[in-house]
Design an enzyme around this catalytic site. Sequence first.
Site, PDB file in Angstrom:
ATOM      1  N   LEU A 168       4.236   7.113  -0.529  1.00  0.00           N
ATOM      2  CA  LEU A 168       5.576   6.550  -0.495  1.00  0.00           C
ATOM      3  C   LEU A 168       5.728   5.541  -1.632  1.00  0.00           C
ATOM      4  O   LEU A 168       4.830   5.382  -2.450  1.00  0.00           O
ATOM      5  CB  LEU A 168       5.812   5.858   0.854  1.00  0.00           C
ATOM      6  CG  LEU A 168       5.546   6.710   2.096  1.00  0.00           C
ATOM      7  CD1 LEU A 168       5.613   5.857   3.361  1.00  0.00           C
ATOM      8  CD2 LEU A 168       6.540   7.867   2.180  1.00  0.00           C
ATOM      9  N   PRO A 200       0.785  -1.241   0.000  1.00  0.00           N
ATOM     10  CA  PRO A 200       0.000   0.000   0.000  1.00  0.00           C
ATOM     11  C   PRO A 200       0.816   1.289   0.000  1.00  0.00           C
ATOM     12  O   PRO A 200       0.240   2.375   0.132  1.00  0.00           O
ATOM     13  CB  PRO A 200      -0.782  -0.112   1.309  1.00  0.00           C
ATOM     14  CG  PRO A 200       0.184  -0.787   2.233  1.00  0.00           C
ATOM     15  CD  PRO A 200       0.976  -1.759   1.358  1.00  0.00           C
ATOM     16  N   GLU A 201       2.129   1.210  -0.158  1.00  0.00           N
ATOM     17  CA  GLU A 201       2.964   2.388   0.053  1.00  0.00           C
ATOM     18  C   GLU A 201       2.554   3.593  -0.798  1.00  0.00           C
ATOM     19  O   GLU A 201       2.540   4.731  -0.321  1.00  0.00           O
ATOM     20  CB  GLU A 201       4.441   2.038  -0.199  1.00  0.00           C
ATOM     21  CG  GLU A 201       5.128   1.291   0.936  1.00  0.00           C
ATOM     22  CD  GLU A 201       4.881  -0.205   0.917  1.00  0.00           C
ATOM     23  OE1 GLU A 201       5.543  -0.923   1.680  1.00  0.00           O
ATOM     24  OE2 GLU A 201       4.010  -0.664   0.145  1.00  0.00           O
ATOM     25  N   VAL A 202       2.245   3.375  -2.077  1.00  0.00           N
ATOM     26  CA  VAL A 202       1.906   4.503  -2.951  1.00  0.00           C
ATOM     27  C   VAL A 202       0.670   5.232  -2.438  1.00  0.00           C
ATOM     28  O   VAL A 202       0.593   6.467  -2.501  1.00  0.00           O
ATOM     29  CB  VAL A 202       1.718   4.026  -4.402  1.00  0.00           C
ATOM     30  CG1 VAL A 202       1.072   5.113  -5.260  1.00  0.00           C
ATOM     31  CG2 VAL A 202       3.074   3.629  -5.008  1.00  0.00           C
ATOM     32  N   LEU A 222       0.010   5.830   0.440  1.00  0.00           N
ATOM     33  CA  LEU A 222       0.450   6.621   1.585  1.00  0.00           C
ATOM     34  C   LEU A 222       1.436   7.705   1.178  1.00  0.00           C
ATOM     35  O   LEU A 222       2.009   8.380   2.034  1.00  0.00           O
ATOM     36  CB  LEU A 222       1.104   5.698   2.626  1.00  0.00           C
ATOM     37  CG  LEU A 222       0.231   4.547   3.141  1.00  0.00           C
ATOM     38  CD1 LEU A 222       1.044   3.602   4.000  1.00  0.00           C
ATOM     39  CD2 LEU A 222      -0.959   5.086   3.916  1.00  0.00           C
TER      40      LEU A 222
END
Length: 251
Positions: A148, A142-144, A146
């Site tokens: 990131l 899920p980084e993108v 967030l």
Amino acid sequence: MTADRSVVIGLDGRVGRIVLNRPHRHNAQTPQMWRELREAVDELVSDPDVRVLLVTGAGPSFSSGLDLDERLPGGLLHETATSDIDAATDAIKEHQANFRRWCEAPVPVVAAVHGTTIGAGLQLALSADIRFVANEAVLSIPEVSLGLIPDLGASVDLPRLVGLERALDLILTGRRFNGREAVELGLALRSVPAAELEEAALGYATALAQHSRLALGKAKSATRETDPVANLAYAARAQAECVKDVFGRGV
């Protein structure tokens, strides 16, 4: 290693066990865990009888990702945000080396993945060589979403496993999927009910561990080499070493 560490190890015959050991935090990761992970790999592979590593997570999850406390002063995210870009980049590279140490290990690594396996948790599983996953596991990068990017190996491992388009889909959307879909996508070898995961992964690792450690390690390293010329050059020398090991005794 003692039980108060965030990574503990053990032996099951020729299989070295690595257990993420922060069950009260769903094995949320910290730089200290990554350092201990590197130490665990190095300690286990220093034993010549260890031929396979099996990594699992204690408690209800494999790993829920980076510990949210790393946002606080002194934590990884806080330090990265307050450092200059060059210093932050160097620090991240050091974390990557600890996190992905078993990619270089001279034995295959099997991951048994269950429960919440999100962000850095899934990246850790992807960096193993073989994955068994519980049907009910919840997986995501899920980084993108967030703001990131996944910086611990998903940008390497996902395209290699599922191709560029599907890798980008998983990274850009951050969507969640279960163990069955992980197998359909090509991210895992086998999906089983959670109650059967440990037995299935250990059985597979134990079967592999009956083979020559030299052949296991050389086959792993050759398969991970993506450049065709370098791959064949490595395979040629590795085969010469294996032939000498098998047939050269007493010659």
